[in-house]
Design a protein around this motif. Structure first.
Motif, mmCIF file in Angstrom:
data_model
loop_
_atom_site.group_PDB
_atom_site.id
_atom_site.type_symbol
_atom_site.label_atom_id
_atom_site.label_comp_id
_atom_site.label_asym_id
_atom_site.label_seq_id
_atom_site.Cartn_x
_atom_site.Cartn_y
_atom_site.Cartn_z
ATOM 1 N N HIS A 68 -0.510 0.465 -3.223
ATOM 2 C CA HIS A 68 0.109 -0.872 -3.166
ATOM 3 C C HIS A 68 0.531 -1.171 -1.735
ATOM 4 C CE1 HIS A 68 2.474 -4.196 -5.315
ATOM 5 N NE2 HIS A 68 2.615 -4.397 -4.010
ATOM 6 N N HIS A 100 0.289 -4.327 1.679
ATOM 7 C CA HIS A 100 -0.021 -5.684 2.150
ATOM 8 C C HIS A 100 -0.310 -5.594 3.641
ATOM 9 C CE1 HIS A 100 1.377 -7.454 -1.642
ATOM 10 N NE2 HIS A 100 2.355 -6.567 -1.594
ATOM 11 N N LYS A 147 -5.060 -9.467 -8.862
ATOM 12 C CA LYS A 147 -3.621 -9.279 -9.052
ATOM 13 C C LYS A 147 -2.989 -10.596 -9.468
ATOM 14 C CE LYS A 147 0.709 -8.154 -6.780
ATOM 15 N NZ LYS A 147 1.412 -8.087 -5.485
ATOM 16 N N HIS A 200 5.677 -2.233 -9.423
ATOM 17 C CA HIS A 200 7.149 -2.216 -9.311
ATOM 18 C C HIS A 200 7.769 -1.694 -10.617
ATOM 19 C CE1 HIS A 200 6.031 -4.462 -5.807
ATOM 20 N NE2 HIS A 200 5.706 -5.526 -6.514
ATOM 21 N N ASP A 222 4.255 -0.544 -1.298
ATOM 22 C CA ASP A 222 4.494 -1.937 -0.901
ATOM 23 C C ASP A 222 4.646 -2.067 0.616
ATOM 24 O OD1 ASP A 222 4.473 -4.595 -1.548
ATOM 25 O OD2 ASP A 222 6.348 -4.578 -2.683
#
Ligand SMILES: [Zn+2]
Length: 431
Positions: free
Chosen positions: A91, A93, A218, A281, A344
């Motif tokens: 996960h 970005h 997603k 999450h 994340d």
């Protein structure tokens, strides 16, 4: 004018005109590993040889035996190190540089061009690879459209160094349920996701994203998180069940897996009803939701690092959410939920925190160090459907290999000090 006839003149008589030049033999590398954690076994092995031919692992075994097969292969001596499969963060970005508050998020979408953000993404990809991450599942570009696919292409073509990237492009939420949002209806603002409404809209959005290179789909299952007095973490669900099911069904029809951002119990339940492959999450996991995760074979990607990072700057319930998630994590371990490592990264700045911090949290939360390592190697590869390609060190797999100086079974923070990185048989970092 004069060179072409000359070439033909030279080649034709000896019959080579139609043949390609002979391919160079694949590069052979022989790694001597002092200790090997192969990503699948429960025990580390000592004095192991790994023979690599081109991009892939050819043989793994006792060092003396593999040496016999190695011939004149180039030797890389990691006999003082612990060798592991390349790490996988499920996960990330790449296109984001931290958003502890909404102001920092809006700043990037409003004042940075996609081109600028893609340059930073290439920088992030290099940092991640140097930290030992040889594969990332990147969980949407946050308003940078399909630029994750461009970064992936540049990495795959060898233009910039980086991990293998599994891109999910824009992600999805219904109209008005994801930033950037403003009361000023005169402004057309950038969208952090693709706004998607209705069953037909859902199928169209999946098709558009896949056509532009999405490896994963997603969607944002929920928002507006709140606790009730019984300590349940609830949320507002974004999509109707019909919309969410259409997203999942269309993605699966096109051979793509689906990840759902789901923090509250309501959002997690809705995502599981829709049939997603992974819950992102998942702070609000309850016992019955964890049982459903096991029954459905869904994966949980908890992103603990970002939970800790944003708790203070966001304040409010974001602190209690960390505690709720920690307790749920421990119950999930007892129930046998498949927990895959995901941080994340991008929710926190790539330049500030090494993604391997996540492993340390998992051990603090109750995993054994070996369980934590598997969550970020073999189990992550399973989530990606790539077990035959990477995630462990075994013959036939791509040579994605890292080395650390100490023993990560004794001290999991060793993974935050990776000294050797190989991806695809190419060395990117040496001790
Ligand atoms: Zn995320």
């Amino acid at each position: 004018m004069s060179r072409l006839p000359l070439l033909f003149g030279l080649l034709t008589p000896i019959g080579l005109a139609a043949q390609a030049p002979p391919a160079a033999p694949p590069v052979r590398i022989f790694i001597k590993a002092g200790h090997l954690i192969d990503g699948r076994s429960d025990q580390a092995q000592t004095n192991v040889g790994i023979l690599i031919e081109g991009q892939r692992i050819k043989a793994v075994g006792p060092v003396a035996q593999i040496q016999g097969q190695a011939g004149d292969a180039r030797v890389i001596d990691l006999s003082q190190m612990t060798v592991l499969p390349g790490l996988i963060d499920a996960h990330t970005h790449l296109l984001l540089q931290g958003d502890p508050t909404s102001e920092q998020y809006d700043q990037q979408l409003l004042y940075q061009s996609v081109a600028y953000r893609a340059i930073l993404a290439a920088r992030n990809a290099r940092l991640s690879l140097e930290h030992g991450f040889t594969a990332l599942r990147d969980m949407e570009t946050e308003g940078a459209m399909f630029a994750d696919v461009d970064v992936k292409l540049a990495v795959n073509r060898g233009e910039v160094p980086g991990p293998r990237i599994f891109a999910s492009t824009r992600a999805m939420a219904p109209t008005g349920m994801y930033p950037v949002l403003s009361q000023n209806w005169e402004l057309e603002l950038p969208h952090g996701v693709q706004p998607v409404d209705g069953v037909d809209g859902a199928r169209l959005a999946v098709r558009e994203q896949v056509s532009h290179g999405a490896d994963w789909i997603k969607f944002y299952s929920d928002r507006r998180y709140y606790f009730t007095p019984d300590s349940t973490l609830h949320s507002w669900v974004n999509f109707t069940d019909d919309e969410a099911k259409a997203i999942v069904d269309e993605a699966h029809r096109l051979g793509r897996r689906v990840a759902a951002h789901a923090i509250g119990a309501d959002g997690i339940a809705a995502a599981l009803r829709a049939g997603v492959n992974s819950i992102e999450h998942g702070d609000g996991m309850t016992d019955s939701l964890l049982d459903a995760m096991v029954r459905l074979g869904a994966y949980w990607v908890p992103t603990v690092t970002v939970s800790h990072y944003v708790a203070d700057p966001r304040g409010g319930i974001w602190g209690p959410m960390v505690d709720h998630q920690r307790a749920a994590f421990q119950r999930a371990l007892r129930k046998g939920v498949k927990i895959v490592m995901g941080t994340d990264a991008g929710g926190f700045p790539w330049t500030e925190i090494n993604q391997a911090k996540e492993f340390e949290y998992y051990v603090q939360y109750g995993m054994t160090p070996m369980q934590a390592i598997k969550s970020g190697t073999s189990l992550a590869a399973e989530l990606l459907g790539q077990s035959d390609n990477f995630g462990s060190i075994a013959p036939g797999l791509f040579a994605d290999i890292v080395g650390v100086a100490g023993d990560p079974i004794k001290d999991i923070t060793e993974l935050q000090r990776v000294r050797f990185v190989m991806k695809d048989g190419t060395v990117y970092l040496t001790p």
